[in-house]
Motif scaffolding. Structure first.
Motif, mmCIF file in Angstrom:
data_model
loop_
_atom_site.group_PDB
_atom_site.id
_atom_site.type_symbol
_atom_site.label_atom_id
_atom_site.label_comp_id
_atom_site.label_asym_id
_atom_site.label_seq_id
_atom_site.Cartn_x
_atom_site.Cartn_y
_atom_site.Cartn_z
ATOM 1 N N GLY A 45 7.527 -0.746 -12.224
ATOM 2 C CA GLY A 45 6.994 -1.723 -11.286
ATOM 3 C C GLY A 45 6.403 -1.006 -10.092
ATOM 4 O O GLY A 45 7.083 -0.209 -9.451
ATOM 5 N N ILE A 46 5.137 -1.271 -9.772
ATOM 6 C CA ILE A 46 4.482 -0.526 -8.705
ATOM 7 C C ILE A 46 4.128 -1.377 -7.498
ATOM 8 O O ILE A 46 4.049 -0.864 -6.379
ATOM 9 C CB ILE A 46 3.234 0.219 -9.210
ATOM 10 C CG1 ILE A 46 2.249 -0.728 -9.889
ATOM 11 C CG2 ILE A 46 3.641 1.337 -10.166
ATOM 12 C CD1 ILE A 46 0.936 -0.074 -10.281
ATOM 13 N N ALA A 47 3.897 -2.662 -7.698
ATOM 14 C CA ALA A 47 3.546 -3.510 -6.562
ATOM 15 C C ALA A 47 3.778 -4.966 -6.930
ATOM 16 O O ALA A 47 3.544 -5.364 -8.062
ATOM 17 C CB ALA A 47 2.086 -3.309 -6.158
ATOM 18 N N THR A 56 4.620 -8.143 0.483
ATOM 19 C CA THR A 56 4.422 -7.195 -0.612
ATOM 20 C C THR A 56 5.525 -6.145 -0.642
ATOM 21 O O THR A 56 6.159 -5.851 0.384
ATOM 22 C CB THR A 56 3.062 -6.492 -0.478
ATOM 23 O OG1 THR A 56 2.989 -5.855 0.795
ATOM 24 C CG2 THR A 56 1.911 -7.483 -0.613
ATOM 25 N N VAL A 57 5.725 -5.598 -1.816
ATOM 26 C CA VAL A 57 6.657 -4.488 -2.017
ATOM 27 C C VAL A 57 5.962 -3.460 -2.895
ATOM 28 O O VAL A 57 5.375 -3.831 -3.927
ATOM 29 C CB VAL A 57 7.967 -4.952 -2.687
ATOM 30 C CG1 VAL A 57 8.898 -3.766 -2.902
ATOM 31 C CG2 VAL A 57 8.660 -6.022 -1.858
ATOM 32 N N TYR A 58 6.034 -2.209 -2.508
ATOM 33 C CA TYR A 58 5.379 -1.145 -3.259
ATOM 34 C C TYR A 58 6.389 -0.078 -3.681
ATOM 35 O O TYR A 58 7.344 0.229 -2.951
ATOM 36 C CB TYR A 58 4.299 -0.466 -2.412
ATOM 37 C CG TYR A 58 3.128 -1.354 -2.086
ATOM 38 C CD1 TYR A 58 3.090 -2.074 -0.897
ATOM 39 C CD2 TYR A 58 2.066 -1.479 -2.977
ATOM 40 C CE1 TYR A 58 2.016 -2.896 -0.592
ATOM 41 C CE2 TYR A 58 0.986 -2.303 -2.692
ATOM 42 C CZ TYR A 58 0.964 -3.005 -1.496
ATOM 43 O OH TYR A 58 -0.096 -3.819 -1.213
ATOM 44 N N ALA A 59 6.138 0.498 -4.843
ATOM 45 C CA ALA A 59 6.906 1.667 -5.249
ATOM 46 C C ALA A 59 6.489 2.851 -4.387
ATOM 47 O O ALA A 59 5.335 2.941 -3.943
ATOM 48 C CB ALA A 59 6.637 1.972 -6.723
ATOM 49 N N GLU A 60 7.411 3.771 -4.182
ATOM 50 C CA GLU A 60 7.120 4.933 -3.351
ATOM 51 C C GLU A 60 5.976 5.773 -3.930
ATOM 52 O O GLU A 60 5.237 6.415 -3.191
ATOM 53 C CB GLU A 60 8.373 5.794 -3.211
ATOM 54 C CG GLU A 60 9.445 5.192 -2.310
ATOM 55 C CD GLU A 60 8.965 5.000 -0.886
ATOM 56 O OE1 GLU A 60 9.298 3.961 -0.277
ATOM 57 O OE2 GLU A 60 8.261 5.893 -0.369
ATOM 58 N N PHE A 66 -2.200 2.262 -2.983
ATOM 59 C CA PHE A 66 -2.511 1.038 -3.722
ATOM 60 C C PHE A 66 -2.269 -0.178 -2.827
ATOM 61 O O PHE A 66 -1.353 -0.184 -1.998
ATOM 62 C CB PHE A 66 -1.623 0.905 -4.949
ATOM 63 C CG PHE A 66 -1.883 1.911 -6.049
ATOM 64 C CD1 PHE A 66 -2.711 3.010 -5.865
ATOM 65 C CD2 PHE A 66 -1.280 1.750 -7.291
ATOM 66 C CE1 PHE A 66 -2.946 3.926 -6.883
ATOM 67 C CE2 PHE A 66 -1.498 2.645 -8.322
ATOM 68 C CZ PHE A 66 -2.323 3.738 -8.113
ATOM 69 N N THR A 67 -3.065 -1.223 -3.047
ATOM 70 C CA THR A 67 -2.898 -2.481 -2.323
ATOM 71 C C THR A 67 -2.986 -3.643 -3.305
ATOM 72 O O THR A 67 -3.962 -3.745 -4.053
ATOM 73 C CB THR A 67 -3.969 -2.645 -1.242
ATOM 74 O OG1 THR A 67 -3.921 -1.538 -0.335
ATOM 75 C CG2 THR A 67 -3.757 -3.933 -0.463
#
Length: 123
Positions: A45-47, A56-60, A66-67
């Protein structure tokens, strides 16, 4: 139904924009996420983006590059990818999670999936 598009071959440092077109359900009530799977690896899971406040939540691994964004009226979710690296090479999937508040990048939580689009980063 979810249909991804926009994948392809790009050089390191380049950019791509992935799109996920949604049909058959009201996207407003779903958290939406982008995931990827490289050969021989599990689904990452990346975003994700929430339905209520657009948080939003992003992977490190992709944070700052990325947006994720969504257009509920157009029933589309986007993933803008900048400064791509060879390690970003994977099949990219979008998915929908029936959730009214917040979002999570755990793929086990998602209910509907697209078929994926290939992204290859190579010179």
């Amino acid at each position: 139904q979810l249909v991804e598009s926009g994948g392809g071959l790009v050089q390191p440092g380049g950019s791509l924009r992935l799109s996920c077109s949604v049909s058959g359900f009201t996207m407003d009530h779903f958290a939406m996420g982008w995931f990827r799977q490289a050969p021989g690896k599990g689904r990452e899971g990346i975003a994700c983006i929430a339905s209520d406040d657009g948080s939003t939540v992003y992977a490190e691994t992709v944070k700052g590059r990325f947006t994720i964004s969504r257009d509920n009226a157009d029933k589309t979710v986007y993933l803008h990818m900048n400064n791509l690296e060879p390690g970003d090479t994977a099949v990219y999937f979008c998915a929908a999670d029936i959730r009214l508040i917040s979002c999570d990048n755990d793929p086990n939580l998602y209910d509907y999936w697209g078929q994926g689009t290939q992204v290859t980063v190579a010179s």
